[in-house]
Write a protein that holds these residues in place. Structure first.
Motif, PDB file in Angstrom:
ATOM      1  N   SER A 193     -65.435  65.896  79.428  1.00 41.91           N
ATOM      2  CA  SER A 193     -66.917  65.619  78.872  1.00 41.91           C
ATOM      3  C   SER A 193     -67.127  65.173  77.441  1.00 41.91           C
ATOM      4  O   SER A 193     -67.858  64.194  77.249  1.00 41.91           O
ATOM      5  CB  SER A 193     -67.675  66.841  79.256  1.00 41.91           C
ATOM      6  N   MET A 245     -74.402  66.193  84.333  1.00 41.58           N
ATOM      7  CA  MET A 245     -73.316  66.758  85.414  1.00 41.58           C
ATOM      8  C   MET A 245     -73.847  67.960  85.805  1.00 41.58           C
ATOM      9  O   MET A 245     -74.593  68.844  85.242  1.00 41.58           O
ATOM     10  CB  MET A 245     -72.298  67.317  84.397  1.00 41.58           C
ATOM     11  N   THR A 257     -75.919  69.700  81.254  1.00 39.86           N
ATOM     12  CA  THR A 257     -75.020  70.048  82.474  1.00 39.86           C
ATOM     13  C   THR A 257     -75.952  71.331  83.109  1.00 39.86           C
ATOM     14  O   THR A 257     -76.382  72.243  82.543  1.00 39.86           O
ATOM     15  CB  THR A 257     -73.820  70.644  81.920  1.00 39.86           C
ATOM     16  N   GLY A 289     -76.467  73.292  78.296  1.00 41.32           N
ATOM     17  CA  GLY A 289     -76.193  73.820  79.914  1.00 41.32           C
ATOM     18  C   GLY A 289     -77.346  74.703  80.129  1.00 41.32           C
ATOM     19  O   GLY A 289     -78.016  75.264  79.409  1.00 41.32           O
TER      20      GLY A 289
END
Length: 318
Positions: free
Chosen positions: A138, A148, A254, A280
């Motif tokens: 990444s 993602m 993500t 994330g």
């Protein structure tokens, strides 16, 4: 069999299928597939990254789901599995020197296939081992990949009393003794598939049967257990992507999806990782087993709904 893909009853291939092989810089042949969207408006391309001992055919249903959403799909068989070059004389042994070999193959796939031939923007949807490879790659993907979605990344083994670092160190000793090509677990692929009632990856009997039928009909696509060298490489990759400084370099937004009933990877490790990742977020699907994209509709549709919400839609396409 088509010119490139292997067909079984109950697993129809997606429309608009193309593909071939590319040769890596160290001489391995990697099979890939490219599948055009069937719905409009066009949304870009999802790069689909499979797990250990998986092949393109196992994801035909998911590819059709994405194509119906307006996404093209690009995917590949990792080196050492599926219909790509095997790395040992014994095809059954799951082997890789380093997960960096996987990331180099992925970067070459982008350079030679995805960027020139597939419509942007680009997204990654990855499962288990593929999710760890996506994380490892990444930092170099920040200007290529918009978002993602990573399913059940293989960061740790559940209920294991030793750390992933200890696993790596023990495996390193065996490798230093020249034993890296021995099986670390399970051994050769059994002649008969594991009975559904004993499997650890899905609660859906029909999808389980469909997937085992692929390997029964085309056994050369299957793989046995991982070798000690593969397990050492996996543990080293899990350590690398969990390093605080490395995680700070991950800039691609993500979504990490965990399976609440996972018996293959540690759900606790997945939860902890998602909390520590600055870019994330976490979705935990309670009751789902490890292979959520091969699960019952009850669980699978939760994942697809989360994908639809997270991956930008019509107004975001380039």
């Amino acid at each position: 069999m088509t010119d490139l893909f292997y067909l079984t009853e109950g697993n129809p291939p997606p429309q608009n299928a193309a593909g071939g092989f590319f040769t890596t810089r160290d001489g391995r042949k990697i099979r890939y597939g490219v599948f055009a969207a069937v719905a409009r408006p066009l949304q870009g391309t999802v790069v689909l990254l499979t797990g250990r001992n998986e092949c393109i055919e196992k994801y035909f249903e998911t590819i059709r789901d994405l194509a119906d959403r307006g996404f093209g799909v690009a995917t590949l068989d990792w080196r050492g599995q599926g219909d790509s070059s095997r790395l040992l004389r014994d095809r059954q042994r799951g082997y890789v020197r380093s997960f960096r070999d996987y990331t180099r193959d992925l970067e070459q796939f982008f350079e030679e296939i995805v960027l020139p031939d597939c419509r942007g923007p680009y997204y990654i949807l990855a499962h288990s081992t593929g999710a760890v490879i996506a994380l490892l790659a990444s930092p170099s993907m920040v200007n290529r990949v918009r978002r993602m979605v990573l399913i059940a990344p293989f960061l740790a083994v559940p209920d294991l009393r030793v750390s992933i670092a200890t696993i790596r160190r023990v495996c390193a000793v065996f490798c230093a003794l020249g034993l890296g090509r021995l099986y670390a677990a399970w051994g050769p692929r059994p002649k008969l598939p594991t009975p559904f009632e004993m499997n650890k990856v899905t609660s859906d009997p029909e999808r389980y049967r469909r997937n085992t039928d692929i390997y029964r009909a085309w056994p050369h696509l299957g793989l046995g257990g991982p070798t000690i060298r593969w397990l050492k490489a996996a543990a080293a990759a899990a350590e690398a992507v969990s390093d605080r400084d490395f995680m700070a370099r991950i800039q691609v937004p993500t979504l990490i999806v965990g399976a609440g009933a996972d018996q293959v990877v540690s759900t606790k490790a997945v939860e902890s990782y998602a909390r520590r990742l600055r870019v994330g977020s976490l979705l935990m699907i309670d009751g789902a087993h490890h292979e959520i994209l091969q699960e019952r509709d009850l669980f699978r549709e939760q994942l697809l709904a989360a994908f639809d919400a997270f991956v930008p839609g019509t107004g975001d396409a380039a």
